[in-house]
Design an enzyme around this catalytic site. Structure first.
Site, PDB file in Angstrom:
ATOM      1  N   LYS A   1       9.172  86.410  86.859  1.00 29.57           N
ATOM      2  CA  LYS A   1       8.333  86.782  88.007  1.00 29.57           C
ATOM      3  C   LYS A   1       8.249  88.291  88.035  1.00 29.57           C
ATOM      4  CE  LYS A   1       6.294  84.398  91.325  1.00 29.57           C
ATOM      5  NZ  LYS A   1       5.760  83.036  91.168  1.00 29.57           N
TER       6      LYS A   1
ATOM      7  N   GLY B   1      -3.788  75.504 100.341  1.00 33.24           N
ATOM      8  CA  GLY B   1      -4.089  74.652 101.483  1.00 33.24           C
ATOM      9  C   GLY B   1      -5.529  74.147 101.486  1.00 33.24           C
TER      10      GLY B   1
HETATM   11  P1  NAD Z   1      -2.959  82.421 100.051  1.00 36.27           P
HETATM   12  O1  NAD Z   1      -2.612  83.844 100.296  1.00 36.27           O
HETATM   13  O2  NAD Z   1      -4.265  82.067  99.427  1.00 36.27           O
HETATM   14  O3  NAD Z   1      -2.876  81.598 101.445  1.00 36.27           O
HETATM   15  C1  NAD Z   1      -1.804  81.652 102.307  1.00 36.27           C
HETATM   16  C2  NAD Z   1      -2.233  81.009 103.625  1.00 36.27           C
HETATM   17  O4  NAD Z   1      -1.106  80.931 104.501  1.00 36.27           O
HETATM   18  C3  NAD Z   1      -3.309  81.776 104.388  1.00 36.27           C
HETATM   19  O5  NAD Z   1      -4.238  80.865 104.912  1.00 36.27           O
HETATM   20  C4  NAD Z   1      -2.531  82.432 105.536  1.00 36.27           C
HETATM   21  O6  NAD Z   1      -3.343  82.629 106.683  1.00 36.27           O
HETATM   22  C5  NAD Z   1      -1.499  81.365 105.777  1.00 36.27           C
HETATM   23  N1  NAD Z   1      -0.356  81.858 106.537  1.00 36.27           N
HETATM   24  C6  NAD Z   1       0.282  83.046 106.460  1.00 36.27           C
HETATM   25  N2  NAD Z   1       1.247  83.115 107.388  1.00 36.27           N
HETATM   26  C7  NAD Z   1       1.240  81.927 108.017  1.00 36.27           C
HETATM   27  C8  NAD Z   1       2.005  81.378 109.073  1.00 36.27           C
HETATM   28  N3  NAD Z   1       2.978  82.068 109.665  1.00 36.27           N
HETATM   29  N4  NAD Z   1       1.725  80.122 109.469  1.00 36.27           N
HETATM   30  C9  NAD Z   1       0.732  79.409 108.894  1.00 36.27           C
HETATM   31  N5  NAD Z   1      -0.017  79.886 107.908  1.00 36.27           N
HETATM   32  C10 NAD Z   1       0.229  81.119 107.487  1.00 36.27           C
HETATM   33  O7  NAD Z   1      -1.749  81.826  99.197  1.00 36.27           O
HETATM   34  P2  NAD Z   1      -1.719  80.525  98.293  1.00 36.27           P
HETATM   35  O8  NAD Z   1      -2.045  80.897  96.891  1.00 36.27           O
HETATM   36  O9  NAD Z   1      -2.456  79.427  98.954  1.00 36.27           O
HETATM   37  O10 NAD Z   1      -0.139  80.230  98.325  1.00 36.27           O
HETATM   38  C11 NAD Z   1       0.477  79.569  99.424  1.00 36.27           C
HETATM   39  C12 NAD Z   1       1.861  79.130  98.991  1.00 36.27           C
HETATM   40  O11 NAD Z   1       1.740  78.300  97.828  1.00 36.27           O
HETATM   41  C13 NAD Z   1       2.804  80.272  98.588  1.00 36.27           C
HETATM   42  O12 NAD Z   1       4.133  79.905  98.911  1.00 36.27           O
HETATM   43  C14 NAD Z   1       2.650  80.313  97.083  1.00 36.27           C
HETATM   44  O13 NAD Z   1       3.779  80.891  96.452  1.00 36.27           O
HETATM   45  C15 NAD Z   1       2.532  78.838  96.789  1.00 36.27           C
HETATM   46  N6  NAD Z   1       1.947  78.579  95.482  1.00 36.27           N
HETATM   47  C16 NAD Z   1       0.640  78.870  95.238  1.00 36.27           C
HETATM   48  C17 NAD Z   1       0.145  78.625  93.965  1.00 36.27           C
HETATM   49  C18 NAD Z   1      -1.309  78.873  93.649  1.00 36.27           C
HETATM   50  O14 NAD Z   1      -1.704  78.557  92.521  1.00 36.27           O
HETATM   51  N7  NAD Z   1      -2.113  79.374  94.556  1.00 36.27           N
HETATM   52  C19 NAD Z   1       0.964  78.109  92.952  1.00 36.27           C
HETATM   53  C20 NAD Z   1       2.296  77.812  93.255  1.00 36.27           C
HETATM   54  C21 NAD Z   1       2.773  78.053  94.530  1.00 36.27           C
END
Ligand code: NAD
Length: 417
Positions: free
Chosen positions: A106, A224
């Site tokens: 990472k 999401g």
């Molecule tokens: P992103 O930045 O696109 O979205 C994050 C979302 O979480 C946003 O809608 C934000 O408004 C919301 N958020 C932030 N604080 C919040 C709170 N207190 N309560 C509710 N919602 C809140 O990020 P992402 O890529 O969707 O990643 C989300 C999670 O999934 C992270 O933990 C990331 O590590 C994990 N993840 C993502 C991927 C990927 O491919 N995108 C892969 C593996 C893991």
């Protein structure tokens, strides 16, 4: 306790539990508790106003016994080496659980991309690659996008790396690239698609009908939003609650996923979606839904709210959303949770497909990407589920047992321990 505990301490504690359960050799256990290598870099970057700003960054390589290291690069104002170490450990388990021939790493830079111009971000990205290139390579360590990093940033990083190599094309040096530069079709939604495949398999194993099943999603970003679209499209589920950092909304009758995504894009938030009522992020997690997707932050399901979680299945798209104490509580209460290292491994799986396509120079159709992803995720789910049944443990412990054993076997075959 885990609320005040560092993420790295949580990651080590999770490993300790599985090491004990597996009777892991002491040296193997001790080696896996720490990254093999870490590079700390200091980066001078010319800002638009003429100042030179100094940034700090890291690249942590946890383990490469099974193949080159693989892991995202985060840009965040509160980034710490500790978080990066924890995420590097989790990447090692994630690549092992889906059985792709990669290790775990990472990276991150302490910065606030929300207040930086595109030019500043480009100079920062290139400065980072100039420093860490010495430990990167498609046979060494391959970065990807993560929190606040984008396909455009991956493109600048690839370009800088290739320039350092005398302009030799090495697109597999980085994944999550834009499609015209060798990115894979299907990468953007791969994490959520992989998660939905594990939900499909879990529902079948538990005898839950997914058609019409109720869904709540915490976090409405990449993971999401695609979870909403795909749980509706692939599984026939009904989205009844979603939230973002500004709060949540609920409508028991269901809300169309595409409408929600459009509303979020147009207004910047989920709040105010026609026909919905407000719900707090905290209450959303406690809804008695069929499927809960924690898709935002770490440590949101803890020993405090654990007893009130009533979802039938929780699919952890976020990394580290649930503490070890909560694992025990949910398991005892019959909540079937699909752990992050399995549930969100679709992203790294398609990143591996991207490397395969780059190296072979033959590019797959979206249909082929999705079929291969389905096969990988379905196989990984059943490897873990069967282990959980045999050992009579929850899915996180089972996933760790599968993953740690694969990494330990590779280290042993190499003669490291
Ligand atoms: P992103 O930045 O696109 O979205 C994050 C979302 O979480 C946003 O809608 C934000 O408004 C919301 N958020 C932030 N604080 C919040 C709170 N207190 N309560 C509710 N919602 C809140 O990020 P992402 O890529 O969707 O990643 C989300 C999670 O999934 C992270 O933990 C990331 O590590 C994990 N993840 C993502 C991927 C990927 O491919 N995108 C892969 C593996 C893991």
């Amino acid at each position: 306790m885990a609320g005040s505990e560092s993420l790295f301490a949580v990651a080590q504690r999770q490993l300790d539990a599985v090491a004990e359960r597996l009777g892991l050799d002491r040296a193997v256990h001790q080696l896996l508790r720490w990254p093999l290598r870490e590079l700390h870099v200091t980066l001078p970057v010319k800002m638009d106003d003429g100042r030179t700003e100094i940034f700090h960054g890291f690249r942590v390589q946890h383990n490469d016994a099974r193949g080159p290291c693989k892991g995202g690069t985060r840009f965040h104002p509160e980034e710490t080496i500790d978080t990066i170490r924890a995420l590097a450990l989790w990447m090692t388990w994630k690549t092992a659980v889906v059985n792709v021939p990669l290790g775990g790493s990472k990276g991150g830079i302490v910065c606030n991309p929300k207040v930086m111009s595109q030019g500043e971000l480009e100079r920062l990205s290139r400065a980072y690659v100039r420093q860490v290139a010495r430990i990167l390579g498609d046979d060494l360590d391959v970065p990807a996008p993560d929190v606040y990093t984008t396909p455009q940033i991956m493109a600048w990083m690839m370009d800088e790396y290739e320039a350092l190599q005398g302009w030799r094309h090495r697109p597999a040096i980085i994944t999550g690239k834009p499609v015209p530069l060798g990115g894979s079709l299907g990468r953007t939604e791969a994490t959520a698609r992989g998660g939905c495949i594990t939900v499909r398999e879990a529902a079948a194993a538990l005898g839950i009908e997914t058609k019409g099943a109720t869904v709540a999603i915490q976090g409405f970003g990449n993971a999401g939003q695609h979870a909403a679209l795909l749980s509706e499209e692939l599984l026939g589920c009904k989205i009844i609650a979603v939230s973002d950092s500004r709060g949540g909304i609920i409508n028991e009758a269901g809300m169309p996923a595409e409408g929600l995504v459009n509303h979020k894009r147009e207004t910047g938030a989920v709040g105010g979606f026609p026909g919905s009522e407000l719900i707090s992020n905290k209450d959303l997690l406690e809804l008695p839904v069929d499927v809960l997707f924690p898709a935002a932050l770490e440590n949101v399901i803890t020993e405090e709210n654990g007893p009130r979680i009533r979802a039938k299945i929780s699919c952890e798209l976020a990394n580290g959303p649930q503490t070890p104490e909560a694992d025990e509580i949910l398991h005892q209460n019959g909540v079937f949770f699909i752990p992050d290292i399995l549930a969100n491994a679709g992203g790294v799986t398609v990143s591996h497909f991207e490397m395969v396509q780059n190296i072979s120079t033959y590019y797959w159709t979206a249909q082929r990407v999705n079929e291969e992803l389905d096969l990988k995720m379905t196989t990984a789910f059943h490897d873990v589920y069967e282990r959980a049944q045999v050992e009579k443990v929850h899915m996180r412990l089972a996933a760790y047992m599968v993953a740690v054993q694969r990494v330990a076997e590779a280290m042993s075959l190499r003669g490291w321990v």
